[in-house]
Write an enzyme that holds these catalytic residues in place. Structure first.
Site, mmCIF file in Angstrom:
data_model
loop_
_atom_site.group_PDB
_atom_site.id
_atom_site.type_symbol
_atom_site.label_atom_id
_atom_site.label_comp_id
_atom_site.label_asym_id
_atom_site.label_seq_id
_atom_site.Cartn_x
_atom_site.Cartn_y
_atom_site.Cartn_z
ATOM 1 N N ASP A 4 0.849 -1.205 0.000
ATOM 2 C CA ASP A 4 0.000 0.000 0.000
ATOM 3 C C ASP A 4 0.882 1.253 0.000
ATOM 4 O O ASP A 4 1.939 1.268 0.626
ATOM 5 C CB ASP A 4 -0.900 -0.022 1.253
ATOM 6 C CG ASP A 4 -2.123 0.855 1.110
ATOM 7 O OD1 ASP A 4 -2.185 1.652 0.157
ATOM 8 O OD2 ASP A 4 -3.021 0.752 1.965
ATOM 9 N N HIS B 267 -10.068 -1.450 -7.281
ATOM 10 C CA HIS B 267 -9.822 -0.230 -6.503
ATOM 11 C C HIS B 267 -8.896 0.734 -7.246
ATOM 12 O O HIS B 267 -9.180 1.930 -7.301
ATOM 13 C CB HIS B 267 -9.230 -0.635 -5.149
ATOM 14 C CG HIS B 267 -8.919 0.506 -4.243
ATOM 15 N ND1 HIS B 267 -9.894 1.264 -3.628
ATOM 16 C CD2 HIS B 267 -7.728 1.023 -3.829
ATOM 17 C CE1 HIS B 267 -9.312 2.194 -2.868
ATOM 18 N NE2 HIS B 267 -8.000 2.065 -2.979
HETATM 19 C C1 HEM Z 1 -9.158 0.274 3.789
HETATM 20 C C2 HEM Z 1 -9.253 1.047 2.720
HETATM 21 C C3 HEM Z 1 -8.240 1.040 1.614
HETATM 22 C C4 HEM Z 1 -7.339 0.095 1.271
HETATM 23 C C5 HEM Z 1 -7.085 -1.238 1.935
HETATM 24 C C6 HEM Z 1 -6.621 0.588 0.116
HETATM 25 C C7 HEM Z 1 -5.613 -0.103 -0.532
HETATM 26 C C8 HEM Z 1 -4.974 0.338 -1.677
HETATM 27 C C9 HEM Z 1 -3.964 -0.414 -2.380
HETATM 28 C C10 HEM Z 1 -3.427 -1.766 -1.961
HETATM 29 C C11 HEM Z 1 -3.593 0.308 -3.452
HETATM 30 C C12 HEM Z 1 -2.541 -0.077 -4.515
HETATM 31 C C13 HEM Z 1 -1.162 0.345 -4.156
HETATM 32 C C14 HEM Z 1 -0.958 1.828 -4.128
HETATM 33 O O1 HEM Z 1 -0.860 2.489 -5.167
HETATM 34 O O2 HEM Z 1 -0.914 2.349 -3.004
HETATM 35 C C15 HEM Z 1 -4.343 1.528 -3.412
HETATM 36 C C16 HEM Z 1 -4.251 2.531 -4.341
HETATM 37 C C17 HEM Z 1 -4.907 3.714 -4.259
HETATM 38 N N1 HEM Z 1 -5.849 4.057 -3.321
HETATM 39 FE FE1 HEM Z 1 -6.524 2.922 -1.802
HETATM 40 N N2 HEM Z 1 -7.107 1.817 -0.215
HETATM 41 C C18 HEM Z 1 -8.101 2.134 0.671
HETATM 42 C C19 HEM Z 1 -8.841 3.290 0.701
HETATM 43 C C20 HEM Z 1 -8.674 4.332 -0.169
HETATM 44 C C21 HEM Z 1 -9.402 5.570 -0.121
HETATM 45 C C22 HEM Z 1 -10.471 5.922 0.906
HETATM 46 C C23 HEM Z 1 -8.921 6.345 -1.127
HETATM 47 C C24 HEM Z 1 -9.306 7.743 -1.561
HETATM 48 C C25 HEM Z 1 -10.406 8.341 -1.337
HETATM 49 C C26 HEM Z 1 -7.903 5.600 -1.822
HETATM 50 C C27 HEM Z 1 -7.180 6.059 -2.881
HETATM 51 C C28 HEM Z 1 -6.234 5.348 -3.557
HETATM 52 C C29 HEM Z 1 -5.492 5.873 -4.705
HETATM 53 C C30 HEM Z 1 -5.602 7.273 -5.284
HETATM 54 C C31 HEM Z 1 -4.663 4.839 -5.140
HETATM 55 C C32 HEM Z 1 -3.701 4.882 -6.347
HETATM 56 C C33 HEM Z 1 -4.487 4.584 -7.567
HETATM 57 C C34 HEM Z 1 -3.644 4.645 -8.823
HETATM 58 O O3 HEM Z 1 -2.890 3.686 -9.064
HETATM 59 O O4 HEM Z 1 -3.745 5.640 -9.532
HETATM 60 N N3 HEM Z 1 -7.777 4.389 -1.214
HETATM 61 N N4 HEM Z 1 -5.193 1.514 -2.332
#
Ligand code: HEM
Length: 351
Positions: free
Chosen positions: A168, A260
């Site tokens: 993450d 996601h």
């Molecule tokens: C428990 C809740 C969440 C989990 C477990 C989670 C997990 C992840 C994971 C594993 C990734 C892929 C690796 C990375 O690029 O960091 C990711 C990407 C991302 N997450 Fe989350 N996330 C959560 C909540 C959120 C929320 C609430 C937001 C925004 C409102 C968000 C926004 C993003 C964004 C902007 C990316 C990058 C997307 C891209 O590749 O352009 N995430 N998240």
């Protein structure tokens, strides 16, 4: 003082304490200014690894944990002190979302202390001192503690995993890049916050018992990245680009519509921000015999309203990950810039 002392454009610490306080009844702008004078001295010393004035345990001062402290102000503080005209345009709490199941006390807060260190003993001591020097001005609303742990994947790249096992925090603006500068640090608006940023804190509970029941391919397609090393589906390395157009031989999208990372990809450069994902656990309590686990989702942007909110709304509409995650806390803060030598924190706001 360099921005590093804020602990934002800085590698994830091992430990964070987020401490939100509400002003005591009758506290005025002049009182808050006196509070900030006290906090400025504490923060400048603690982040240099020195003991502040009257520290009952000066032996615990330690620079080795790379201590960092930031102070933020919530929308209610501006309202209580009739300073709404000094808040950045559009700054407010996250509006109610259909996915939210918010629980008191983890909502809002007048003032935030964001305290980070790699050493848990040092962190606890810093929080205690800051609370001691805050006691005559404000009372604790909530405290949320988080942790991270570095591991190594491809080519020695250090990464952090969340409690779902995913790598993450990958797709983030790079430190010291123009992107970081332009997306995170406030450049215009009220003078007192230029050089600061805006922060949204979301306490997102994970339903790990049902998540555990999924197969690895199911888990990977929910996010759009591999569990082993965080590579995007269709790629092999962590830093391979996320290809949202790629298709499988079957003609289906390699990164599904519901994934996601597809839903979270902003529609433009403007809809990007910096995420600092910390894990949290909470001890079992009544109704939660297995305790609680989740993500302390911290996102920083110079303008949450235009950068973070459109993405958050899109994820609330549709994101398969919502099946296993529940936002139970939410708060926003304007983080004040780090005061320079001889300056007082947020002086131009409260003086
Ligand atoms: C428990 C809740 C969440 C989990 C477990 C989670 C997990 C992840 C994971 C594993 C990734 C892929 C690796 C990375 O690029 O960091 C990711 C990407 C991302 N997450 Fe989350 N996330 C959560 C909540 C959120 C929320 C609430 C937001 C925004 C409102 C968000 C926004 C993003 C964004 C902007 C990316 C990058 C997307 C891209 O590749 O352009 N995430 N998240």
């Amino acid at each position: 003082m360099p921005r590093a002392g804020l602990g934002i454009e800085f590698p994830l610490h091992r430990h964070v304490s987020l401490v939100a306080l509400d002003l005591l009844p009758g506290i005025t702008k002049a009182d808050v200014h006196r509070w900030m004078v006290l906090l400025t001295d504490d923060i400048q010393r603690l982040t240099r690894g020195e003991a502040p004035a009257g520290d009952p345990q000066p032996e615990l001062a330690n620079g080795a944990g790379q201590p960092a402290i930031a102070v933020g102000f919530g929308p209610e503080l501006f309202a209580k002190l009739k300073l709404e005209h000094r808040a950045p345009t559009g700054f407010s709490q996250v509006p109610a979302l259909s996915i939210d199941r918010l629980e008191e006390p983890f909502v809002g807060g007048d003032v935030l202390l964001q305290v980070q260190s790699n050493l848990p003993l040092q962190l606890a001591h810093m929080v205690r001192l800051l609370l001691r020097d805050s006691a005559q001005f404000a009372e604790l609303k909530w405290q949320q503690d988080g942790f991270s742990q570095e591991s190594i994947v491809d080519r020695g790249v250090p990464v952090h995993r969340n409690l779902m096992g995913q790598v993450d925090g990958t797709d983030n603006p790079a430190f010291n890049s123009d992107d970081f500068e332009n997306l995170v640090w406030i450049k215009d608006g009220p003078d007192w916050c230029i050089g600061g940023t805006q922060l949204v804190v979301r306490r997102i509970r994970m339903k790990l018992d049902t998540w555990d029941a999924l197969s690895t391919p199911q888990k990977e397609s929910t996010i759009g990245r591999k569990l082993s090393n965080g590579a995007p589906l269709g790629g092999t390395r962590l830093d391979d680009p996320v290809d949202l157009e790629a298709k499988l031989p079957s003609g289906l999208l390699t990164i599904p519509e519901y994934a996601h990372v597809r839903r979270a990809a902003g529609d433009s450069f403007q809809q990007r921000f910096y995420r600092r994902p910390y894990n949290y656990t909470a001890t079992p309590s009544h109704g939660q015999p297995q305790g609680e686990a989740g993500l302390l989702f911290l996102a920083y942007a110079r303008d949450l309203n235009n950068q973070y909110l459109p993405v958050q709304r899109k994820l609330a509409e549709f994101d398969l990950l919502n099946v296993w995650t529940v936002p139970v806390g939410s708060a926003t803060f304007v983080i004040a810039p780090m005061p320079g030598p001889g300056e007082i924190l947020a002086d131009r706001l409260f003086a």
